[in-house]
Design a protein around this motif. Structure first.
Motif, short mmCIF file in Angstrom:
data_model
loop_
_atom_site.label_atom_id
_atom_site.label_comp_id
_atom_site.label_asym_id
_atom_site.label_seq_id
_atom_site.Cartn_x
_atom_site.Cartn_y
_atom_site.Cartn_z
N ILE A 46 3.45 57.05 49.50
CA ILE A 46 4.08 55.88 50.13
C ILE A 46 4.08 54.71 49.15
O ILE A 46 3.06 54.40 48.54
CB ILE A 46 3.35 55.50 51.42
CG1 ILE A 46 3.43 56.64 52.45
CG2 ILE A 46 3.94 54.22 52.02
CD1 ILE A 46 2.63 56.38 53.71
N HIS A 47 5.23 54.08 48.99
CA HIS A 47 5.36 52.83 48.25
C HIS A 47 5.72 51.73 49.25
O HIS A 47 5.92 51.98 50.43
CB HIS A 47 6.46 52.93 47.18
CG HIS A 47 6.26 54.04 46.20
ND1 HIS A 47 5.39 53.95 45.13
CD2 HIS A 47 6.83 55.27 46.11
CE1 HIS A 47 5.43 55.07 44.43
NE2 HIS A 47 6.29 55.88 45.01
N SER A 48 5.83 50.51 48.74
CA SER A 48 6.33 49.40 49.55
C SER A 48 7.18 48.52 48.66
O SER A 48 6.71 48.06 47.62
CB SER A 48 5.18 48.61 50.17
OG SER A 48 5.68 47.59 51.03
N PHE A 49 8.42 48.31 49.05
CA PHE A 49 9.39 47.58 48.23
C PHE A 49 9.38 46.11 48.65
O PHE A 49 9.55 45.78 49.82
CB PHE A 49 10.77 48.18 48.44
CG PHE A 49 11.79 47.77 47.43
CD1 PHE A 49 11.67 48.15 46.10
CD2 PHE A 49 12.89 47.00 47.79
CE1 PHE A 49 12.62 47.78 45.17
CE2 PHE A 49 13.84 46.62 46.87
CZ PHE A 49 13.71 47.01 45.55
N TRP A 50 9.20 45.22 47.66
CA TRP A 50 8.99 43.80 48.00
C TRP A 50 9.48 42.90 46.89
O TRP A 50 9.04 43.01 45.75
CB TRP A 50 7.50 43.56 48.26
CG TRP A 50 7.15 42.18 48.71
CD1 TRP A 50 7.85 41.39 49.58
CD2 TRP A 50 5.99 41.42 48.34
NE1 TRP A 50 7.21 40.20 49.78
CE2 TRP A 50 6.06 40.19 49.03
CE3 TRP A 50 4.91 41.66 47.52
CZ2 TRP A 50 5.08 39.20 48.89
CZ3 TRP A 50 3.93 40.69 47.38
CH2 TRP A 50 4.02 39.47 48.07
N VAL A 51 10.41 42.01 47.24
CA VAL A 51 10.85 40.93 46.35
C VAL A 51 10.70 39.65 47.16
O VAL A 51 11.58 39.29 47.95
CB VAL A 51 12.30 41.13 45.87
CG1 VAL A 51 12.69 40.03 44.88
CG2 VAL A 51 12.48 42.50 45.22
N PRO A 52 9.59 38.93 47.02
CA PRO A 52 9.22 37.86 47.95
C PRO A 52 10.28 36.79 48.17
O PRO A 52 10.43 36.29 49.29
CB PRO A 52 7.96 37.27 47.32
CG PRO A 52 7.38 38.38 46.53
CD PRO A 52 8.54 39.15 46.00
N GLN A 53 11.01 36.42 47.14
CA GLN A 53 12.00 35.34 47.31
C GLN A 53 13.27 35.81 48.02
O GLN A 53 14.09 34.98 48.42
CB GLN A 53 12.36 34.74 45.95
CG GLN A 53 11.25 33.88 45.36
CD GLN A 53 11.71 33.16 44.10
OE1 GLN A 53 11.72 33.74 43.03
NE2 GLN A 53 12.09 31.91 44.26
N LEU A 54 13.42 37.13 48.18
CA LEU A 54 14.64 37.66 48.77
C LEU A 54 14.42 38.32 50.12
O LEU A 54 15.28 38.24 51.00
CB LEU A 54 15.29 38.67 47.82
CG LEU A 54 15.66 38.14 46.43
CD1 LEU A 54 16.33 39.23 45.61
CD2 LEU A 54 16.56 36.91 46.52
N PHE A 55 13.29 39.01 50.30
CA PHE A 55 13.03 39.70 51.57
C PHE A 55 11.57 40.12 51.62
O PHE A 55 10.88 40.16 50.60
CB PHE A 55 13.94 40.93 51.75
CG PHE A 55 14.01 41.82 50.54
CD1 PHE A 55 13.00 42.72 50.24
CD2 PHE A 55 15.10 41.74 49.68
CE1 PHE A 55 13.06 43.52 49.12
CE2 PHE A 55 15.17 42.55 48.56
CZ PHE A 55 14.16 43.44 48.28
N GLY A 56 11.10 40.45 52.83
CA GLY A 56 9.72 40.89 53.01
C GLY A 56 9.52 42.35 52.66
O GLY A 56 10.44 43.05 52.24
N LYS A 57 8.29 42.81 52.82
CA LYS A 57 7.93 44.18 52.43
C LYS A 57 8.51 45.21 53.40
O LYS A 57 8.64 44.96 54.59
CB LYS A 57 6.40 44.32 52.42
CG LYS A 57 5.68 43.34 51.52
CD LYS A 57 4.17 43.41 51.72
CE LYS A 57 3.45 42.34 50.91
NZ LYS A 57 2.00 42.34 51.18
N GLN A 58 8.85 46.36 52.83
CA GLN A 58 9.28 47.50 53.63
C GLN A 58 8.73 48.76 52.99
O GLN A 58 8.90 48.98 51.79
CB GLN A 58 10.80 47.57 53.72
CG GLN A 58 11.34 48.73 54.54
CD GLN A 58 10.90 48.69 56.00
OE1 GLN A 58 9.85 49.22 56.34
NE2 GLN A 58 11.70 48.05 56.84
N ASP A 59 8.06 49.59 53.78
CA ASP A 59 7.47 50.82 53.26
C ASP A 59 8.55 51.81 52.81
O ASP A 59 9.61 51.92 53.42
CB ASP A 59 6.57 51.48 54.30
CG ASP A 59 5.21 50.82 54.39
OD1 ASP A 59 4.92 49.97 53.54
OD2 ASP A 59 4.45 51.16 55.31
N VAL A 60 8.22 52.55 51.75
CA VAL A 60 9.07 53.62 51.24
C VAL A 60 8.30 54.91 51.49
O VAL A 60 7.34 55.22 50.77
CB VAL A 60 9.38 53.43 49.74
CG1 VAL A 60 10.35 54.48 49.25
CG2 VAL A 60 9.94 52.03 49.50
#
Length: 362
Positions: free
Chosen positions: A188-202
């Motif tokens: 499991i990963h989690s994709f996150w770019v704080p200035q654009l959107f919150g975390k979402q699990d992969v």
């Protein structure tokens, strides 16, 4: 002793506060750029202050009671024992329920809103989480290359400004596949770019989604936010947002093969890359692809030196850093312990030629 303890606590608190400061911090959720990030911030701020209020009331009450009714010398009489208070118990049952209801309504509403697929016209991107880098492919019909494959890049996700983007998140393991086509090392990963959107699990064998839009051109940093193995902390990415004219030029460039190099050293590197190495050491194209040649187990290098491709190897080094690239080719595991890229025992001459070739892929 009491003064020393207070000074120590004060210094520790000041140290923690200063440690939280960083100049030009790129991963700041409180400085949103996209519409989704702004919505999430607008929800976070009031909920945060509600939580602060609850903390102050509860902890303040605990401190007051602990100090006001603490044991004192000369007081040996047991205080009057109280067993329950109906009004208080009803009050501290209703009050939290009301607070949670107030917080729940906007939270659930935003969750539902962000879960809706965007309207027609959104840019679709498939985000692939590997160990330990991110891959991005563009499956829309107008994003197909001259060799009949979707535009595919790694480490840097390029998007246009002012347009909805719809991400499909998939876990791809270490890059290799078994005889049945199943990826290895699926985590499991989690994709996150704080200035654009919150975390979402992969999550393996499941596709999650993120939708967002970038309002301002620029480069925004992100990372994997779920422990995924040895190099989790170095699984970073950058999102490069281009204005519409630059975006169209980028797409056109990605859809065509990079011109063949004319420099003799780069031509030598091309031969090394596209053909098996001597002494049976292997082949770069067993994992990497340039155009229609090569595999898909490692980052696609078709336009490695494109200006929008700002970083490589999990975004740990700038693409402009030739010395870092040479060191990576010399011994990947020494630069990034646990790397899936094998050490082909390249000579200095071979490394120089491969570096020249990769920098010709604009």
């Amino acid at each position: 002793m009491r003064k020393k303890a207070l000074w120590t606590l004060g210094l520790v608190a000041a140290g923690l506060l200063l440690a939280a400061c960083a100049p030009n911090a790129g991963q700041d959720t409180l400085q949103p750029v996209g519409d989704v990030a702004k919505q999430q911030k607008d929800l976070f701020v009031p909920v945060f202050w509600v939580a602060v209020g609850v903390f102050v009331i509860v902890q303040g009450g605990i401190l007051y009671i602990a100090l006001r009714f603490r044991h004192r010398k000369g007081r040996d009489v047991m205080p009057r024992q109280t067993h329950g208070n109906t009004r208080l118990e009803i009050g501290w049952t209703i009050a939290p329920a009301v607070v949670l209801a107030v917080v729940m309504v906007p939270t659930v509403s935003l969750i539902w809103e962000l879960a809706r697929p965007p309207e027609d016209g959104a840019l679709n991107i498939t985000v692939e989480g590997y160990q330990w880098w991110w891959g991005f492919s563009y499956p829309d019909e107008d994003m197909v290359t001259d060799w009949d494959r979707p535009i595919t890049i790694a480490d840097t996700m390029v998007v246009p400004t002012g347009r909805d983007v719809y991400l499909s998140l998939e876990a791809r393991g270490g890059g290799a596949q078994d005889a049945n086509g199943d990826p290895d090392f699926q985590v499991i990963h989690s994709f996150w770019v704080p200035q654009l959107f919150g975390k979402q699990d992969v999550v393996p064998n499941r596709t999650n989604h993120i939708q967002f839009r970038v309002d301002e051109a620029g480069t925004y940093t992100g990372q994997c936010a779920e422990f995924c193995g040895l190099q989790h902390g170095r699984m970073k990415l950058e999102v490069v947002a281009l204005d519409p004219a630059e975006w169209e030029a980028w797409v056109e460039n990605q859809q065509t093969l990079a011109p063949r190099p004319t420099d003799p050293l780069a031509r030598q590197g091309e031969e090394l890359f596209l053909n098996p190495l001597s002494d049976g050491r292997g082949a770069c194209t067993a994992c990497h692809a340039v155009g229609d040649a090569g595999g898909a187990a490692a980052p696609n290098l078709s336009h490695f030196a494109d200006p929008a491709h700002t970083c490589f190897a999990g975004c740990n080094w700038s693409t402009e850093d030739r010395e870092a690239l040479a060191a990576w080719l010399a011994n990947p595991d020494a630069e990034k312990l646990g790397s899936k890229m094998p050490d082909y025992q390249l000579t200095d001459e071979e490394i120089d030629a491969l570096v020249a070739y990769l920098y010709s892929l604009t």
